[in-house]
Enzyme design. Structure first.
Site, PDB file in Angstrom:
ATOM      1  N   TYR A 191      33.870  -8.684 -28.994  1.00 29.10           N
ATOM      2  CA  TYR A 191      33.235  -7.295 -28.651  1.00 29.10           C
ATOM      3  C   TYR A 191      32.555  -7.221 -30.149  1.00 29.10           C
ATOM      4  O   TYR A 191      32.422  -5.744 -29.961  1.00 29.10           O
ATOM      5  CB  TYR A 191      34.281  -6.135 -28.286  1.00 29.10           C
ATOM      6  CG  TYR A 191      35.773  -6.311 -28.912  1.00 29.10           C
ATOM      7  CD1 TYR A 191      35.853  -5.392 -30.624  1.00 29.10           C
ATOM      8  CD2 TYR A 191      36.963  -6.845 -28.397  1.00 29.10           C
ATOM      9  CE1 TYR A 191      36.893  -5.588 -31.338  1.00 29.10           C
ATOM     10  CE2 TYR A 191      38.457  -6.532 -29.281  1.00 29.10           C
ATOM     11  CZ  TYR A 191      38.173  -6.435 -30.430  1.00 29.10           C
ATOM     12  OH  TYR A 191      39.329  -6.321 -32.234  1.00 29.10           O
ATOM     13  N   LYS A 192      32.579  -7.383 -31.046  1.00 29.06           N
ATOM     14  CA  LYS A 192      31.797  -7.432 -32.171  1.00 29.06           C
ATOM     15  C   LYS A 192      30.241  -7.757 -32.148  1.00 29.06           C
ATOM     16  O   LYS A 192      30.062  -7.279 -30.811  1.00 29.06           O
ATOM     17  CB  LYS A 192      32.879  -7.636 -32.950  1.00 29.06           C
ATOM     18  CG  LYS A 192      34.142  -7.120 -33.669  1.00 29.06           C
ATOM     19  CD  LYS A 192      35.301  -7.255 -34.645  1.00 29.06           C
ATOM     20  CE  LYS A 192      36.233  -6.654 -34.222  1.00 29.06           C
ATOM     21  NZ  LYS A 192      37.348  -7.574 -35.208  1.00 29.06           N
ATOM     22  N   ASP A 223      39.785 -17.233 -38.916  1.00 31.30           N
ATOM     23  CA  ASP A 223      39.647 -15.535 -37.854  1.00 31.30           C
ATOM     24  C   ASP A 223      38.997 -15.442 -38.021  1.00 31.30           C
ATOM     25  O   ASP A 223      38.071 -15.263 -39.475  1.00 31.30           O
ATOM     26  CB  ASP A 223      40.885 -14.850 -37.826  1.00 31.30           C
ATOM     27  CG  ASP A 223      40.065 -13.451 -37.716  1.00 31.30           C
ATOM     28  OD1 ASP A 223      39.466 -13.445 -36.869  1.00 31.30           O
ATOM     29  OD2 ASP A 223      41.752 -12.122 -37.759  1.00 31.30           O
ATOM     30  N   PHE A 244      43.025  -8.923 -42.156  1.00 32.09           N
ATOM     31  CA  PHE A 244      43.382  -8.282 -41.228  1.00 32.09           C
ATOM     32  C   PHE A 244      44.409  -7.653 -40.579  1.00 32.09           C
ATOM     33  O   PHE A 244      45.111  -9.004 -40.649  1.00 32.09           O
ATOM     34  CB  PHE A 244      42.193  -8.302 -40.247  1.00 32.09           C
ATOM     35  CG  PHE A 244      42.274  -7.072 -39.204  1.00 32.09           C
ATOM     36  CD1 PHE A 244      41.613  -6.483 -39.307  1.00 32.09           C
ATOM     37  CD2 PHE A 244      42.928  -7.257 -37.309  1.00 32.09           C
ATOM     38  CE1 PHE A 244      40.663  -5.403 -38.580  1.00 32.09           C
ATOM     39  CE2 PHE A 244      42.467  -6.410 -37.047  1.00 32.09           C
ATOM     40  CZ  PHE A 244      41.915  -5.196 -37.208  1.00 32.09           C
ATOM     41  N   ARG A 256      32.414   2.163 -43.757  1.00 31.75           N
ATOM     42  CA  ARG A 256      31.098   0.605 -43.494  1.00 31.75           C
ATOM     43  C   ARG A 256      30.292   0.263 -42.697  1.00 31.75           C
ATOM     44  O   ARG A 256      30.183   1.621 -42.151  1.00 31.75           O
ATOM     45  CB  ARG A 256      32.632   0.276 -42.881  1.00 31.75           C
ATOM     46  CG  ARG A 256      32.251  -1.625 -43.013  1.00 31.75           C
ATOM     47  CD  ARG A 256      33.777  -2.406 -41.641  1.00 31.75           C
ATOM     48  NE  ARG A 256      34.095  -2.043 -40.658  1.00 31.75           N
ATOM     49  CZ  ARG A 256      34.700  -2.072 -40.031  1.00 31.75           C
ATOM     50  NH1 ARG A 256      35.244  -3.625 -40.394  1.00 31.75           N
ATOM     51  NH2 ARG A 256      35.212  -2.204 -38.982  1.00 31.75           N
TER      52      ARG A 256
HETATM   53  C1  LIG Z   1      38.847  -6.972 -35.473  1.00 33.84           C
HETATM   54  C2  LIG Z   1      39.950  -7.757 -35.693  1.00 33.84           C
HETATM   55  C3  LIG Z   1      40.476  -8.446 -34.872  1.00 33.84           C
HETATM   56  C4  LIG Z   1      41.134  -7.538 -33.789  1.00 33.84           C
HETATM   57  O1  LIG Z   1      42.684  -8.596 -33.116  1.00 33.84           O
HETATM   58  P1  LIG Z   1      42.447  -7.889 -31.485  1.00 33.84           P
HETATM   59  O2  LIG Z   1      43.641  -8.275 -31.427  1.00 33.84           O
HETATM   60  O3  LIG Z   1      41.811  -8.235 -30.837  1.00 33.84           O
HETATM   61  O4  LIG Z   1      43.086  -6.261 -31.330  1.00 33.84           O
HETATM   62  C5  LIG Z   1      41.485  -9.532 -35.491  1.00 33.84           C
HETATM   63  N1  LIG Z   1      41.480  -9.673 -37.226  1.00 33.84           N
HETATM   64  C6  LIG Z   1      40.248  -9.464 -37.272  1.00 33.84           C
HETATM   65  C7  LIG Z   1      39.871 -10.172 -38.418  1.00 33.84           C
HETATM   66  C8  LIG Z   1      39.511  -8.368 -37.059  1.00 33.84           C
HETATM   67  O5  LIG Z   1      37.933  -7.765 -37.493  1.00 33.84           O
END
Ligand SMILES: *Cc1c(COP(=O)(O)O)cnc(C)c1O
Length: 404
Positions: free
Chosen positions: A214-215, A189, A118, A363
Site C-alpha cells: 500500500y506504500k 523488509d 520498524f 517526513r
Molecule cells: C509500513 C511498514 C510495515 C507495516 O506492516 P503491516 O503489517 O502492513 O502493518 C512493516 N514494516 C515496515 C518497515 C514498514 O514501513
C-alpha cells in the site's frame, strides 16, 4: 520548470488519479489511486462476484491471484517468477519467515537487527521468541556497527533496508554476503524499497524478503503484503502458520497438514480477492518504468527538497534527519522539527501532504512517477509560510489524531 520539461518520467503522472489541489508527498505511507483500479474493482464486483458467484474461484482464477500478483512484484524486485506471493500483512509475513529462518539454523540463538527497525518487526520477533521458548535473543546494533556484529552465533540478520524515519539505506547485497560468510540467513523488509528504488533479490542472494503493497506499490489502504523466499530454500519446511491454503492439496481436505512445495506454503487462509484485484490493477502502473531513471529522479527530487527547505526555512531550527548523500538515502527526506506534529497538520491544511513520525520528524516521500520538481519548490515555499506565519499554532493542530 525546465527540469520538468526534460523529465523522462513525466508521462507517468497521468497514470494516477491525483487531486489537483494537493502536493502528495506521502506516497511512501499510502500510495495514491492509480487509474484503472476503480474500473477493475467495478468489473470484479458486478461481473465476477455478482454473476459468477462461487464459480469465480476457477472461472476467473481468483485462487491463483496471490502468486499472479506476486509475479508482478517479483518483476519489480529482481526475483524469479514463482518466488513471491501476496498474502496477509507484512507483520504476519515477518513472523512466518523469521520462524522458517530460525528452524533452518537450529544451533544458533541470535536474531540481529537495529534499534531503529520498524517496531512491528521487532514486536513480532519478540512474540515469536516467547512462544518458541528456545532462548533466542534479539541483538540490536546501530546501523554503522551492524556488519561487525554479525558472528557465527547469528541465526538471522533481520533488517529493514530503508529506514522508515530517516530513509537511510543499507547495502543489502553486502550485508547478505557478510551474513552468508558466517552461515547466517537474512530477512529484508522492503516496505520502503519496492517501487522506490532498484531491488535485486536474486542478484543479492537474499534468503527472505517481505514488504507492503500500500506504500510505493499503490495497492490501496490495507492492501495485502508480499513475501519472497529464495528458490530452493526451505521448500520442505513446515511453516509456522500451517493453514489450509498453504497445504499441498487444500481441496483434498486431508486431516494431516502437508506443506505446499515452494512459495505456496506461505499462504495461510482464503486470499482477499477484492483487495488483490485492486493491487493487480495498480501494479500495471509499472509497465515500461525504468527503475534506474526512477531512482535518478527521486534522488534529484530529494536533493532539491533539502536545498529548498534549508534555504527557505533557515532560522526555524529544522535539522536534516536523512543522509545528505542521495546514494545513501531512499525515496524520502525527513527533518527534525520542534512542534513537528502541529507543523505537519498546518502544512496538510495548506495542501502539502507529508507525515509526522514520533518524536519530532517531518517526513516527505517522493514518488518520482507523479511528483514534479515544481511541486518540490512549492512544497518548501508552503512549509516556509507555515513557519513564518505560525500557522501551526492552533489548538486543533496540537491535538494528535490516532493515525499520524
Ligand atoms: C509500513 C511498514 C510495515 C507495516 O506492516 P503491516 O503489517 O502492513 O502493518 C512493516 N514494516 C515496515 C518497515 C514498514 O514501513
Amino acid at each position: 520548470m525546465g527540469l520538468d520539461r526534460e523529465d523522462p518520467l513525466a508521462e507517468f503522472r497521468s497514470r494516477f488519479e491525483l487531486p489537483d489541489d494537493v502536493i502528495y508527498l506521502d506516497g511512501n505511507s499510502l500510495g495514491p489511486l492509480p487509474k484503472g483500479v476503480a474500473e477493475r474493482l467495478d468489473q470484479m464486483l458486478r461481473h465476477q462476484w455478482g454473476e459468477s458467484l462461487i464459480r469465480g474461484w476457477n472461472q476467473h482464477g481468483w485462487i491463483d491471484l496471490p502468486e499472479r500478483v506476486g509475479n508482478k512484484i517479483a518483476q519489480l524486485t529482481g526475483a524469479v517468477p514463482g518466488t513471491v506471493t501476496c498474502v496477509d500483512t507484512t507483520s504476519l509475513n515477518l513472523v512466518k519467515v523469521l520462524s522458517a529462518a530460525l528452524e533452518l539454523r537450529p544451533g544458533r540463538r541470535v536474531i540481529l537487527s537495529d534499534p531503529g527497525n520498524f517496531p512491528t518487526d521487532l514486536y513480532m520477533a519478540q512474540g515469536l521468541i516467547r512462544v518458541l521458548s528456545q532462548n533466542h535473543e534479539i541483538r540490536l546494533a546501530e546501523p554503522d556497527e551492524l556488519e561487525s556484529a554479525i558472528f557465527d552465533d547469528t541465526a538471522v540478520v533481520m533488517l529493514t533496508q530503508v529506514d522508515y524515519r530517516s530513509g537511510r539505506v543499507y547495502d543489502m547485497a553486502r550485508i547478505t554476503d557478510r551474513a552468508h560468510e558466517v552461515g547466517a540467513l537474512t530477512i529484508w523488509d522492503l516496505a520502503h524499497s519496492a517501487g522506490a528504488l532498484p531491488v535485486d533479490l536474486q542478484g543479492a542472494n537474499v534468503d527472505f524478503a517481505i514488504g507492503c503493497s500500500y506504500k510505493y506499490l499503490n495497492g490501496g489502504p490495507g492492501a495485502p503484503a508480499w513475501v519472497y523466499v529464495r528458490p530452493g530454500l526451505n521448500e520442505t519446511g513446515w511453516p509456522l502458520l500451517s493453514g489450509w491454503m498453504g497445504h499441498e492439496s487444500p481441496f483434498e481436505f486431508d486431516p494431516v497438514y502437508r506443506p505446499a512445495n515452494g512459495i505456496g506454503h506461505m499462504r495461510v487462509g482464503t486470499p482477499p480477492v477484492l483487495a488483490l484485484a485492486a493491487l493487480d490493477a495498480a501494479l500495471d502502473v509499472w509497465n515500461g518504468v525504468d527503475m534506474s531513471l526512477l531512482r535518478t529522479k527521486s534522488s534529484a527530487l530529494g536533493d532539491l527538497f533539502i536545498e529548498e527547505v534549508e534555504r527557505q526555512c533557515l532560522g526555524y531550527g529544522l535539522r536534516l534527519a536523512s543522509p545528505r548523500n542521495a546514494a545513501e538515502r531512499g525515496s524520502q527526506v525527513s527533518f527534525h522539527c520542534d512542534r513537528g506534529y502541529a507543523v505537519m497538520q498546518a502544512l496538510i491544511a495548506d495542501g502539502v501532504i507529508g507525515d509526522f513520525r514520533s518524536p519530532d520528524i517531518l517526513r516527505f516521500g517522493f514518488n518520482a512517477l507523479y511528483i514534479t520538481y515544481a511541486n518540490i519548490v512549492e512544497a518548501a515555499r508552503r512549509l516556509k509560510c507555515v513557519l513564518d506565519e505560525e500557522k501551526w499554532n492552533r489548538p486543533e493542530y496540537l491535538q494528535r489524531a490516532k493515525v499520524t
